[in-house]
Design a protein around this motif. Structure first.
Motif, PDB file in Angstrom:
ATOM      1  N   THR A 232       0.874  -1.171   0.000  1.00  0.00           N
ATOM      2  CA  THR A 232       0.000   0.000   0.000  1.00  0.00           C
ATOM      3  C   THR A 232       0.910   1.219   0.000  1.00  0.00           C
ATOM      4  O   THR A 232       2.129   1.091  -0.055  1.00  0.00           O
ATOM      5  CB  THR A 232      -0.909   0.044   1.254  1.00  0.00           C
ATOM      6  OG1 THR A 232      -0.084   0.253   2.407  1.00  0.00           O
ATOM      7  CG2 THR A 232      -1.721  -1.227   1.417  1.00  0.00           C
ATOM      8  N   LYS A 233       0.338   2.390   0.115  1.00  0.00           N
ATOM      9  CA  LYS A 233       1.155   3.600   0.145  1.00  0.00           C
ATOM     10  C   LYS A 233       2.070   3.645   1.359  1.00  0.00           C
ATOM     11  O   LYS A 233       3.123   4.262   1.317  1.00  0.00           O
ATOM     12  CB  LYS A 233       0.273   4.845   0.110  1.00  0.00           C
ATOM     13  CG  LYS A 233      -0.379   5.058  -1.226  1.00  0.00           C
ATOM     14  CD  LYS A 233      -1.165   6.342  -1.252  1.00  0.00           C
ATOM     15  CE  LYS A 233      -1.730   6.555  -2.635  1.00  0.00           C
ATOM     16  NZ  LYS A 233      -2.385   7.833  -2.778  1.00  0.00           N
ATOM     17  N   ARG A 234       1.661   2.978   2.438  1.00  0.00           N
ATOM     18  CA  ARG A 234       2.461   3.003   3.668  1.00  0.00           C
ATOM     19  C   ARG A 234       3.061   1.661   4.042  1.00  0.00           C
ATOM     20  O   ARG A 234       3.824   1.578   4.983  1.00  0.00           O
ATOM     21  CB  ARG A 234       1.603   3.509   4.834  1.00  0.00           C
ATOM     22  CG  ARG A 234       1.280   4.982   4.741  1.00  0.00           C
ATOM     23  CD  ARG A 234       0.512   5.511   5.944  1.00  0.00           C
ATOM     24  NE  ARG A 234       0.994   5.018   7.205  1.00  0.00           N
ATOM     25  CZ  ARG A 234       0.212   4.544   8.166  1.00  0.00           C
ATOM     26  NH1 ARG A 234      -1.088   4.481   8.015  1.00  0.00           N
ATOM     27  NH2 ARG A 234       0.730   4.121   9.294  1.00  0.00           N
ATOM     28  N   ARG A 235       2.723   0.595   3.333  1.00  0.00           N
ATOM     29  CA  ARG A 235       3.221  -0.734   3.705  1.00  0.00           C
ATOM     30  C   ARG A 235       4.031  -1.353   2.580  1.00  0.00           C
ATOM     31  O   ARG A 235       3.659  -1.261   1.418  1.00  0.00           O
ATOM     32  CB  ARG A 235       2.054  -1.666   4.027  1.00  0.00           C
ATOM     33  CG  ARG A 235       1.402  -1.344   5.347  1.00  0.00           C
ATOM     34  CD  ARG A 235       0.246  -2.261   5.676  1.00  0.00           C
ATOM     35  NE  ARG A 235       0.659  -3.639   5.732  1.00  0.00           N
ATOM     36  CZ  ARG A 235      -0.052  -4.631   5.212  1.00  0.00           C
ATOM     37  NH1 ARG A 235      -1.177  -4.402   4.595  1.00  0.00           N
ATOM     38  NH2 ARG A 235       0.381  -5.862   5.310  1.00  0.00           N
ATOM     39  N   SER A 236       5.133  -1.995   2.958  1.00  0.00           N
ATOM     40  CA  SER A 236       5.924  -2.745   1.988  1.00  0.00           C
ATOM     41  C   SER A 236       6.357  -4.059   2.621  1.00  0.00           C
ATOM     42  O   SER A 236       6.456  -4.172   3.838  1.00  0.00           O
ATOM     43  CB  SER A 236       7.142  -1.937   1.527  1.00  0.00           C
ATOM     44  OG  SER A 236       7.942  -1.581   2.622  1.00  0.00           O
ATOM     45  N   ARG A 237       6.586  -5.056   1.779  1.00  0.00           N
ATOM     46  CA  ARG A 237       7.013  -6.372   2.248  1.00  0.00           C
ATOM     47  C   ARG A 237       8.364  -6.676   1.627  1.00  0.00           C
ATOM     48  O   ARG A 237       8.597  -6.452   0.450  1.00  0.00           O
ATOM     49  CB  ARG A 237       6.018  -7.453   1.841  1.00  0.00           C
ATOM     50  CG  ARG A 237       6.497  -8.848   2.283  1.00  0.00           C
ATOM     51  CD  ARG A 237       5.479  -9.931   2.033  1.00  0.00           C
ATOM     52  NE  ARG A 237       4.305  -9.688   2.836  1.00  0.00           N
ATOM     53  CZ  ARG A 237       3.040  -9.731   2.373  1.00  0.00           C
ATOM     54  NH1 ARG A 237       2.811 -10.006   1.124  1.00  0.00           N
ATOM     55  NH2 ARG A 237       2.029  -9.501   3.172  1.00  0.00           N
TER      56      ARG A 237
END
Length: 160
Positions: A142-147
């Motif tokens: 998302t705009k604020r989450r990365s994996r």
């Protein structure tokens, strides 16, 4: 009883005077919000990825945010990251950025920005290249989450 010579008295007085005059006067200042920093060298390169100069490193820590920083006891703490989750196998890490992170122009900082910055660092820096999840991968969720997928659960970059 040993006698004190005139020479010892003069040396003691000189040392006391030097300490008193040489000690900086430090006090809290009210109403001002300016920090003046005098560096040990000229700042010629602003990009810490492309130089090993201490002046650039020091400037970078004063100016740029990082995903994680260290406290006064050198313990790793989240700085730009709000929360981190780790998969049960220790191979996937999901970072969520704090709310309200902004660039100098007011634009929101996105997880994509962090992904690209870390990829760039991982290609150039020796620690980055040994720690970066290659041949793993990273995805903006998302705009604020990365994996981030690590090639092994023991990659030093992931420990914090």
């Amino acid at each position: 009883m040993d006698r004190i010579s005139r020479r010892q008295v003069v040396r003691g007085a000189a040392a006391s005077a030097a300490m008193a005059l040489g000690a900086p006067s430090v006090r809290a200042q009210k109403g001002q919000q300016i920090l003046r920093f005098v560096a040990e060298a000229d700042l010629k390169v602003l990009d810490p990825v492309w130089t090993t100069a201490y002046i650039t490193r020091n400037h970078s820590y004063l100016v740029y945010d990082t995903l994680f920083g260290t406290d006064e006891n050198l313990r790793v703490k989240p700085q730009m990251v709000d929360r981190t989750t780790v998969s049960p196998d220790g191979m996937k890490y999901t970072f969520t950025l704090r709310e309200g992170l902004r660039w100098h122009d007011g634009q929101a900082v996105l997880s994509e920005d962090c992904v690209e910055s870390l990829k760039r660092w991982g290609k150039k820096d020796r620690f980055g290249s040994s720690s970066w999840p290659t041949p793993g991968k990273s995805d903006q969720l998302t705009k604020r989450r990365s994996r981030w997928s690590s090639p092994s659960a023991s990659a030093p970059f992931w420990r914090h």
